[in-house]
Scaffold this active site. Structure first.
Site, PDB file in Angstrom:
ATOM      1  N   HIS A 162       4.085  10.153   0.523  1.00 52.55           N
ATOM      2  CA  HIS A 162       4.706   9.141   1.378  1.00 52.55           C
ATOM      3  C   HIS A 162       4.367   7.746   0.892  1.00 52.55           C
ATOM      4  CE1 HIS A 162       0.625   9.233   2.979  1.00 52.55           C
ATOM      5  NE2 HIS A 162       0.863   8.119   3.656  1.00 52.55           N
ATOM      6  N   LYS A 195      -3.683   9.687  -4.653  1.00 51.14           N
ATOM      7  CA  LYS A 195      -5.070   9.423  -5.047  1.00 51.14           C
ATOM      8  C   LYS A 195      -5.945  10.593  -4.677  1.00 51.14           C
ATOM      9  CE  LYS A 195      -7.922   6.267  -6.703  1.00 51.14           C
ATOM     10  NZ  LYS A 195      -8.683   7.305  -7.416  1.00 51.14           N
ATOM     11  N   LYS A 198      -7.415  10.680   4.965  1.00 53.05           N
ATOM     12  CA  LYS A 198      -8.503   9.730   4.726  1.00 53.05           C
ATOM     13  C   LYS A 198      -7.954   8.359   4.346  1.00 53.05           C
ATOM     14  CE  LYS A 198     -11.766  11.644   2.473  1.00 53.05           C
ATOM     15  NZ  LYS A 198     -12.620  12.196   1.405  1.00 53.05           N
ATOM     16  N   ASP A 201      -6.506   2.639   5.927  1.00 54.33           N
ATOM     17  CA  ASP A 201      -5.388   1.764   5.540  1.00 54.33           C
ATOM     18  C   ASP A 201      -5.356   1.475   4.047  1.00 54.33           C
ATOM     19  OD1 ASP A 201      -4.351   1.508   8.166  1.00 54.33           O
ATOM     20  OD2 ASP A 201      -5.871   0.000   8.636  1.00 54.33           O
ATOM     21  N   LYS A 219      -5.513  15.886  -5.167  1.00 53.37           N
ATOM     22  CA  LYS A 219      -6.817  16.386  -5.619  1.00 53.37           C
ATOM     23  C   LYS A 219      -6.589  17.258  -6.844  1.00 53.37           C
ATOM     24  CE  LYS A 219     -11.122  15.840  -4.211  1.00 53.37           C
ATOM     25  NZ  LYS A 219     -11.640  14.572  -3.676  1.00 53.37           N
ATOM     26  N   THR A 247     -19.418   5.484  -1.696  1.00 46.18           N
ATOM     27  CA  THR A 247     -19.329   6.519  -0.662  1.00 46.18           C
ATOM     28  C   THR A 247     -20.586   6.535   0.198  1.00 46.18           C
ATOM     29  OG1 THR A 247     -17.940   7.842  -2.151  1.00 46.18           O
ATOM     30  CG2 THR A 247     -18.835   8.942  -0.213  1.00 46.18           C
ATOM     31  N   SER A 277     -12.258   2.693  -4.772  1.00 42.20           N
ATOM     32  CA  SER A 277     -11.324   3.079  -5.835  1.00 42.20           C
ATOM     33  C   SER A 277     -10.052   2.237  -5.746  1.00 42.20           C
ATOM     34  CB  SER A 277     -10.979   4.566  -5.733  1.00 42.20           C
ATOM     35  OG  SER A 277     -11.977   5.364  -6.332  1.00 42.20           O
TER      36      SER A 277
END
Length: 516
Positions: A110, A115, A139, A144, A151, A239, A407
């Site tokens: 979409h 990613k 996620k 946003d 993946k 992370t 990222s």
């Protein structure tokens, strides 16, 4: 408010619990969107009849979908993965030929590019990659970040190969992605995951550029790269830092403090972390730096525990030099790595792999808050047990979104071809210096050089990345909290509802071709 949320939520969720227990039996075969899969039975935390990782993600989605108010046709399209690539290729290893299997799944396009990381592990398969790709879709929506979800992975244990062999496998896999248009700065942008890092991302980028020598933005085909090759400062920590920011936000909420009895001060927290890789290490570091007490760390061979607190750098250096926590002085060794999850603490952070909290150990969890730094560490049935016990669960698709957020920053840096702060740092320092001089003249006191440097310091790339990540996590946590309160639901369901509504807005706003 939260206690009422749990009671109401668990009455509603009894349906899901009963349905799951009735539907999933040991070794039961089922079909899921055309993929023939089976229930994994090797995890000691989970009962054989508990749903697989993919089915768990779908159960969480279904529960939130019924609350979201999004149309069924949009939900059906959103739930199904858009496409999946499975490749096999031969690699000559030590005078014999091995057939290597790799995957790449685009769950939702979409938004483009899609990613998601690439992991190297022996248990990589269609089901796992599809589940992880779905989580990436939700996620990105929660924080946003304008990406779709994807993946990838290769079914190998990189420790069984030399560095040169891992490089050949990585480059050969990238060739397959290039040939099938499953990689590109505007199409699909991979990143590191379990078993991969900056080194592998550099190989992937270099291989892609051989196929696209004239593409000016080719450096943006992958993130998580080394700094000299276009990486962004702060990506390694991202992370773990996002986990810190997220838990910090939740413990600051008055309703969380009332429910858990915590003060809201990071310095009062006793924390246990399962997993001491990049995510677990950096989460531990940031909590330690801000005054929290890390009392337990678990790894695959064993766990370590000290109620007075662990020194994270000493622990890291010991394990790096010895390859294990075994023999570490001044700590208690926990022989069963899963037992570290069951020790009493304020915050438990699973930062390893999926399905670490299942029906076999959920009722033994004594933490007040479970913050999911790993992807899918808690099964749906175990999640209901935790909620029934009054344990707050901060979900993975919110809490570990720091990696994809930074990222995104790296991708923006690559497309702009400029380091963050390069055009503004000195200008900021000049403006601040003028203000300092004005203040000094008016108060008749000179600042020391140390004081002046602290005041006039202009934001460098790391400052800007950390600031952007902090703002992102604050906003995402606040949105999740508002939805949980307004709909009287738990945080995981609230995060899924927010993600579903955001993705649905894109689908419905742009139209779904050939639906009618």
């Amino acid at each position: 408010m939260l206690l009422r949320n749990f009671k109401k939520s668990n009455m509603i969720n009894a349906f899901y619990l009963a349905r799951a227990l009735k539907t999933f039996r040991p070794h039961h075969q089922f079909l899921c969107r055309g993929y023939s899969t089976h229930i994994a039975t090797g995890n000691t935390a989970c009962e054989d009849h508990e749903p697989s990782f993919l089915k768990s993600v779908e159960m969480y989605f279904d529960k939130a979908a019924g609350i979201s108010g999004v149309s069924q046709k949009t939900l059906s399209h959103m739930k199904a993965p858009d496409c999946m690539l499975k490749v096999t290729f031969p690699i000559e290893i030590k005078d014999k030929v091995e057939i290597i299997t790799g995957f790449r799944v685009h769950h939702s396009r979409h938004m483009l590019p899609v990613k998601g990381g690439i992991r190297f592990a022996t248990d990589v398969d269609e089901q796992e990659v599809t589940a992880l790709a779905a989580l990436m879709t939700y996620k990105c929506a929660i924080v946003d970040v304008p990406f779709g979800g994807a993946k990838g992975g290769i079914s190998i244990d990189p420790k069984n190969y030399t560095d040169a062999e891992v490089e050949r496998i990585t480059r050969r896999y990238t060739v397959e992605l290039c040939q099938k248009s499953f990689i590109g700065p505007g199409t699909d942008v991979p990143a590191p995951d379990v078993g991969t890092g900056a080194r592998e991302m550099a190989w992937i980028m270099d291989t892609y550029r051989q196929f696209h020598p004239n593409e000016v933005d080719s450096i943006g085909c992958v993130t998580g790269k080394p700094i000299p090759l276009g990486g962004v400062r702060g990506r390694n920590e991202s992370t773990g830092l996002g986990v810190y920011y997220g838990i910090r936000e939740f413990v600051s909420y008055p309703e969380v403090q009332k429910h858990t009895g915590l003060s809201g001060d990071i310095k009062d927290l006793r924390i246990i972390i399962q997993g001491f890789g990049k995510v677990g290490y950096w989460a531990a570091k940031f909590f330690e730096q801000n005054g929290a007490k890390i009392i337990g760390i678990g790894e695959k061979e064993c766990g370590v525990y000290n109620p007075n607190g662990l020194n994270i750098d000493k622990l890291f250096n010991y394990r790096r030099s010895r390859g294990s926590f075994l023999g570490m002085p001044n700590v208690d060794i926990i022989e069963d790595p899963l037992e570290i999850l069951e020790l009493e603490c304020d915050v438990l952070i699973p930062a390893a792999l999926e399905r670490q909290i299942g029906l076999r150990n959920a009722d033994k969890i004594k933490a007040k808050i479970v913050g999911e730094a790993a992807n899918g560490p808690t099964t749906p049935l175990a999640n209901e047990v935790l909620l029934m016990k009054g344990i707050l669960v901060i979900p993975d698709l919110l809490l570990n979104a720091g990696g994809v957020t930074v990222s995104y920053f790296e991708w923006l840096k690559n497309l702009s071809h400029m380091r963050f702060g390069r055009m503004t740092k000195k200008w900021d320092e000049l403006g601040k210096s003028q203000i300092v001089e004005l203040v000094e003249r008016n108060v008749a006191r000179k600042l020391s050089e140390t004081e002046k440097k602290q005041v006039v310091h202009g934001a460098n790339e790391t400052d800007l990345v950390f600031s952007g990540l902090e703002d992102t996590m604050i906003s995402a946590c606040s949105e999740t909290r508002r939805t949980a309160i307004s709909k009287d639901i738990d945080y995981r369901t609230a995060a899924f509802v927010n993600a579903i509504e955001k993705v649905a807005a894109v689908y419905e706003g742009s139209g779904i071709m050939f639906m009618n």
